[in-house]
Scaffold this active site. Structure first.
Site, PDB file in Angstrom:
ATOM      1  N   SER A  68     -36.565 -28.652  35.808  1.00 40.01           N
ATOM      2  CA  SER A  68     -36.360 -29.619  37.082  1.00 40.01           C
ATOM      3  C   SER A  68     -36.500 -31.108  36.567  1.00 40.01           C
ATOM      4  CB  SER A  68     -37.778 -29.166  37.834  1.00 40.01           C
ATOM      5  OG  SER A  68     -38.870 -29.872  37.106  1.00 40.01           O
ATOM      6  N   ASN A  69     -36.774 -31.069  35.312  1.00 36.48           N
ATOM      7  CA  ASN A  69     -36.715 -32.702  34.749  1.00 36.48           C
ATOM      8  C   ASN A  69     -35.184 -33.080  34.394  1.00 36.48           C
ATOM      9  OD1 ASN A  69     -39.363 -34.490  34.507  1.00 36.48           O
ATOM     10  ND2 ASN A  69     -39.979 -32.058  33.877  1.00 36.48           N
ATOM     11  N   ARG A  74     -35.262 -22.750  10.922  1.00 35.35           N
ATOM     12  CA  ARG A  74     -35.146 -23.786  11.898  1.00 35.35           C
ATOM     13  C   ARG A  74     -34.163 -24.865  11.535  1.00 35.35           C
ATOM     14  NH1 ARG A  74     -38.899 -26.167  15.073  1.00 35.35           N
ATOM     15  NH2 ARG A  74     -40.391 -25.133  14.085  1.00 35.35           N
ATOM     16  N   MET A 105     -38.788 -26.098  24.240  1.00 34.93           N
ATOM     17  CA  MET A 105     -39.983 -25.503  23.512  1.00 34.93           C
ATOM     18  C   MET A 105     -40.046 -25.534  22.298  1.00 34.93           C
ATOM     19  SD  MET A 105     -41.982 -25.714  26.283  1.00 34.93           S
ATOM     20  CE  MET A 105     -43.542 -24.670  25.741  1.00 34.93           C
ATOM     21  N   LEU A 140     -39.098 -30.433  16.647  1.00 31.71           N
ATOM     22  CA  LEU A 140     -37.874 -31.020  15.819  1.00 31.71           C
ATOM     23  C   LEU A 140     -38.421 -31.410  14.702  1.00 31.71           C
ATOM     24  CD1 LEU A 140     -36.371 -33.287  18.614  1.00 31.71           C
ATOM     25  CD2 LEU A 140     -35.972 -31.008  18.393  1.00 31.71           C
ATOM     26  N   HIS A 182     -44.170 -35.290  28.869  1.00 28.20           N
ATOM     27  CA  HIS A 182     -45.556 -34.410  28.491  1.00 28.20           C
ATOM     28  C   HIS A 182     -46.229 -34.410  29.877  1.00 28.20           C
ATOM     29  CE1 HIS A 182     -48.363 -32.366  26.265  1.00 28.20           C
ATOM     30  NE2 HIS A 182     -49.222 -33.073  26.824  1.00 28.20           N
ATOM     31  N   GLU A 218     -43.551 -36.813  37.166  1.00 25.84           N
ATOM     32  CA  GLU A 218     -42.565 -36.419  36.181  1.00 25.84           C
ATOM     33  C   GLU A 218     -41.293 -36.813  36.588  1.00 25.84           C
ATOM     34  OE1 GLU A 218     -42.865 -32.767  33.677  1.00 25.84           O
ATOM     35  OE2 GLU A 218     -44.929 -32.406  34.145  1.00 25.84           O
TER      36      GLU A 218
END
Ligand code: GRF
Length: 201
Positions: free
Chosen positions: A14-15, A66, A91, A94, A110, A175
């Site tokens: 949604s963001n 990673r 999620m 970094l 956030h 947000e």
């Protein structure tokens, strides 16, 4: 030409949609050059495809480390000519190596007023703690957990009887305003970092 933006997401998106809408309306001087998901089933990925935006899915589970996963993501972003990265419900933490590729050009949102309630489930943490106000924070990303310089915060009241779900819905409305506002300010104004502060000229 507006700034090429890369979106990293893992879920609902949604963001990402709020940012895309603001760019389409000319409220943010950017365009989405690539949407990257690390989750094949992410609803945000489907939404991006429906909008005919460039997308790529790079599942972290298929990578040995990673570093290997991030290296693929960075290659995709570079090929798309991405200059700024917006984390939109991504999620994954970094690494310092990734952050160094886009110094002070990675943003995150956030769902709490940082430095309160970092990490997972910021809304549930706020309900549990019993705070009367919480909100959302858009910040530049460093290699810590939700620790980078703050660009925009919006305050949201916590009501008696709120659950994590009802509070999350109220925060999400803010947000969707805060993220485009922060990105627009950073792309269109002159600014620098003084200590921990983002200072606009
Ligand atoms: C939002 O609550 C955001 O603050 C957090 O993850 C959630 C993502 O939601 N980082 P969406 O995928 O943008 O709808």
């Amino acid at each position: 030409m507006t700034t090429p933006i890369g979106i990293l997401l893992s879920g609902r998106g949604s963001n990402f949609l709020a940012l895309h809408g603001a760019m389409e309306r000319g409220e943010v001087p950017g365009h989405i050059a690539l949407v990257v998901s690390n989750v094949a089933e992410a609803a945000g990925l489907e939404k991006a495809k429906a909008l005919r935006l460039p997308t790529v899915c790079i599942p972290h589970r298929l990578e040995p480390s990673r570093e290997a996963h991030e290296s693929k993501v960075l290659t995709a972003l570079r090929h798309a000519g991405v200059e700024w990265v917006c984390l939109a419900g991504y999620m994954r933490l970094l690494s310092a190596t990734f952050v160094a590729e886009y110094p002070q050009r990675i943003l995150n949102i956030h769902p709490a007023l940082l430095p309160s309630f970092p990490g997972l489930d910021g809304q549930a943490q706020a309900v549990e703690y019993g705070v009367r106000v919480t909100g959302c924070t858009v910040h530049l990303v460093d290699d810590g957990l939700d620790t980078g310089p703050i660009v925009v915060q919006r305050v949201v009241p916590v009501k008696d009887g709120d659950t994590a779900e009802s509070l999350s819905a109220r925060i999400l409305v803010e947000e969707h305003k805060a993220y485009p506002e922060a990105l627009s300010s950073l792309l269109s104004q002159r600014w620098n970092i003084v200590g921990r502060r983002v200072v606009f000229d």
